[in-house]
Design an enzyme around this catalytic site. Structure first.
Site, short mmCIF file in Angstrom:
data_model
loop_
_atom_site.label_atom_id
_atom_site.label_comp_id
_atom_site.label_asym_id
_atom_site.label_seq_id
_atom_site.Cartn_x
_atom_site.Cartn_y
_atom_site.Cartn_z
N SER A 93 0.90 -1.09 -0.14
CA SER A 93 -0.06 -0.07 -0.18
C SER A 93 0.91 1.20 -0.04
CB SER A 93 -0.81 -0.05 1.29
OG SER A 93 -1.46 1.06 1.37
N TYR B 36 -1.87 -0.65 10.13
CA TYR B 36 -2.13 -1.17 8.77
C TYR B 36 -0.94 -0.65 8.09
CZ TYR B 36 -3.87 -1.34 3.91
OH TYR B 36 -3.94 -1.66 2.74
#
Length: 283
Positions: A164, A177
């Site tokens: 990501s 995350y």
């Protein structure tokens, strides 16, 4: 002209390759699975939702492709090993693994209701398990089939992890995350070096780092029910040179490339697919 076109198609062809896509029941994973099938791959749609896996596989087959739906949790090694045996019994090989399973865990975020100092250990463990261990275990199980029974130095296979853009530019709130995806990128580079040196340069490990794509997990955070942008959605678009969110289909090209003969000299790379978000300073 025709021979040139044929050579170009062959360069990106996945014809005959057996590809496993974890998280293949999600929006991004399902789109990637369909895109790989369009290039000739035999695709294993792996996910926790049996009916959704069947749905994606049927869509692929109805479009002339080859697909197999399998149900497994990426954190369940026994289920993954069972899936591996099913694939090997049916198609006799595994050539490519795309790790699209992952996601955020709301309890591992900070905001008005929870500070960093209040983050539960269990929530951080959950987000790391899902994203990091959920990448490690499929590589251990399916990647082993790419290297076993091969002569030393001659194994071939492609592993593509999904990171990501938060791994490089952490966003406010998603501390767990962001850290987990940063670990996925480190793992990608470590494996790229280790597997190529140990089993042969034909073993490649790369990653794609998506920016903001609307999915099941983040839609409510970015878009209101009437289709207008939320405050956070507006801020993201302001900082994205492309001026919009990404479309799931826009991930496919990079993943196909990394899996194909066109990328045989690409190893340990993390490819941003974020509309320029990571390149923009905000000034």
């Amino acid at each position: 002209m025709n021979s040139s076109n044929d050579a170009s198609k062959a360069l990106f062809s996945l014809s005959g390759k057996v590809v496993i896509v974890t998280g293949g029941t999600g929006v991004l994973g399902g789109t990637i699975a369909r895109g790989l099938a369009e290039q000739g791959a035999k695709v294993v749609v792996l996910g926790r939702r049996e009916e959704k896996a069947k749905e994606v596989a049927e869509e692929i087959e109805n479009s002339g492709g080859m697909a197999m739906p399998l149900t497994a949790d990426v954190l369940d090694r026994t289920a993954l090993e069972s899936a591996r045996e099913t694939v090997l019994n049916h198609w006799d090989r595994i050539d490519v693994l795309v790790n699209a399973a992952g996601g955020n865990v709301s309890r591992a975020t900070v905001g008005d209701k929870q500070s960093f100092f209040d983050l539960p250990k269990e929530a951080l463990g959950e987000v790391f398990d899902l994203n990091l261990l959920g990448t490690v275990l499929p590589i251990q199980v399916f990647g082993e089939s790419m290297v076993e029974s091969k002569e030393p130095g001659w194994a071939e296979g492609s592993i593509v992890n999904v990171s990501s853009m938060t791994a490089q530019r952490p966003l406010t709130g998603v501390v767990g995350y962001s850290a987990a995806k940063a670990a996925v990128e480190n793992l990608t580079r470590w494996l790229a070096t280790n597997l190529a040196r140990r089993y042969g340069p034909g073993m490649r490990v790369n990653a794609v780092a998506p920016g903001f794509f609307l999915g099941e997990q983040n839609r409510a955070m970015l878009v209101n029910e009437d289709g207008s942008l939320t405050g956070r959605g507006e801020k993201i678009i302001e900082h994205t040179p492309a001026g919009r969110f990404g479309e799931p289909e826009e991930l496919v090209g990079a993943v196909v490339w990394l899996c194909s003969p066109a990328a045989t000299f690409v190893n340990g790379a993390v490819i941003p697919i974020d509309g320029g978000f990571g390149a923009f300073s905000g000034v």
